[in-house]
Design a protein around this motif. Structure first.
Motif, PDB file in Angstrom:
ATOM      1  N   SER A   1      -0.693   2.764  -1.314  1.00 26.93           N
ATOM      2  CA  SER A   1       0.647   3.330  -1.450  1.00 26.93           C
ATOM      3  C   SER A   1       1.616   2.271  -1.978  1.00 26.93           C
ATOM      4  CB  SER A   1       1.137   3.841  -0.096  1.00 26.93           C
ATOM      5  OG  SER A   1       1.433   2.739   0.747  1.00 26.93           O
ATOM      6  N   PRO A   2       2.726   2.714  -2.562  1.00 32.03           N
ATOM      7  CA  PRO A   2       3.769   1.765  -2.974  1.00 32.03           C
ATOM      8  C   PRO A   2       4.275   0.918  -1.798  1.00 32.03           C
ATOM      9  CG  PRO A   2       4.165   3.905  -3.972  1.00 32.03           C
ATOM     10  CD  PRO A   2       3.041   4.083  -2.984  1.00 32.03           C
ATOM     11  N   GLN A   3       4.319   1.501  -0.609  1.00 31.30           N
ATOM     12  CA  GLN A   3       4.762   0.766   0.572  1.00 31.30           C
ATOM     13  C   GLN A   3       3.815  -0.389   0.886  1.00 31.30           C
ATOM     14  OE1 GLN A   3       4.376   4.121   0.471  1.00 31.30           O
ATOM     15  NE2 GLN A   3       6.519   4.762   0.449  1.00 31.30           N
TER      16      GLN A   3
ATOM     17  N   LEU B   1       1.756  -1.862  -1.381  1.00 29.19           N
ATOM     18  CA  LEU B   1       1.795  -2.789  -2.511  1.00 29.19           C
ATOM     19  C   LEU B   1       2.989  -3.734  -2.463  1.00 29.19           C
ATOM     20  CD1 LEU B   1       0.732  -0.366  -5.372  1.00 29.19           C
ATOM     21  CD2 LEU B   1      -0.686  -2.081  -4.216  1.00 29.19           C
ATOM     22  N   LYS B   2       4.105  -3.287  -1.948  1.00 26.89           N
ATOM     23  CA  LYS B   2       5.301  -4.135  -1.928  1.00 26.89           C
ATOM     24  C   LYS B   2       5.118  -5.375  -1.053  1.00 26.89           C
ATOM     25  CE  LYS B   2       8.004  -2.140   1.801  1.00 26.89           C
ATOM     26  NZ  LYS B   2       9.188  -1.447   2.206  1.00 26.89           N
TER      27      LYS B   2
ATOM     28  N   PRO C   1       3.152  -8.362  -3.771  1.00 30.72           N
ATOM     29  CA  PRO C   1       3.488  -8.250  -5.196  1.00 30.72           C
ATOM     30  C   PRO C   1       2.690  -9.251  -6.038  1.00 30.72           C
ATOM     31  CG  PRO C   1       5.252  -9.340  -3.987  1.00 30.72           C
ATOM     32  CD  PRO C   1       4.263  -8.854  -2.968  1.00 30.72           C
TER      33      PRO C   1
END
Length: 127
Positions: A85-87, A89-90, A93
């Motif tokens: 999820s983007p959550q 991945l953040k 980085p």
């Protein structure tokens, strides 16, 4: 290292690490299946299962994964078969390395090996 059911990428990393061919520490193996626990344990690497069984469990399991990966510099996806999820991945980085066959984008979706075989592909690489 994050992995699912297929063992070849995990074996390769652990064998090369044990032969001092990879200059890195392997702190933990995180998986959405218990299948490869014996492989990690054979090398003395802690193995944790965070099953993602439904879309509803994904956020909860990713939170557990992030806890397990605290302090890790780089995450290696060794044939990890979940979309992160983007959550997730953040938190890493430009610090996630995805090891996979080079069939993409020619053979996407399910059964890329079967698709390549059916098309007569004789040689593949990895990216």
């Amino acid at each position: 290292i994050m992995v699912s059911k297929y063992d070849h990428c995990l074996w390769e990393l652990l064998l090369r690490h044990s032969a001092n061919e990879l200059d890195m520490d392997i702190d933990v193996v995180v998986s959405n299946h218990g299948t490869l626990r014996p492989v990690a344990e054979q090398f003395g690497i802690p193995y944790h299962v965070t099953p993602i069984t439904t879309p509803e469990t994904k956020a909860e399991q990713e939170a557990k994964q992030l806890e397990l990966l605290k302090g890790v510099d780089v995450v290696v996806l060794a044939r990890y078969m979940q979309v992160l999820s983007p959550q997730f991945l953040k938190h890493f980085p430009c610090r996630i390395l995805n090891i996979h066959h080079s069939f993409l984008p020619a053979f996407s979706g399910g059964s890329p090996y079967r698709q390549a075989y059916d098309r007569g592909v004789k040689l593949i690489g990895a990216t």
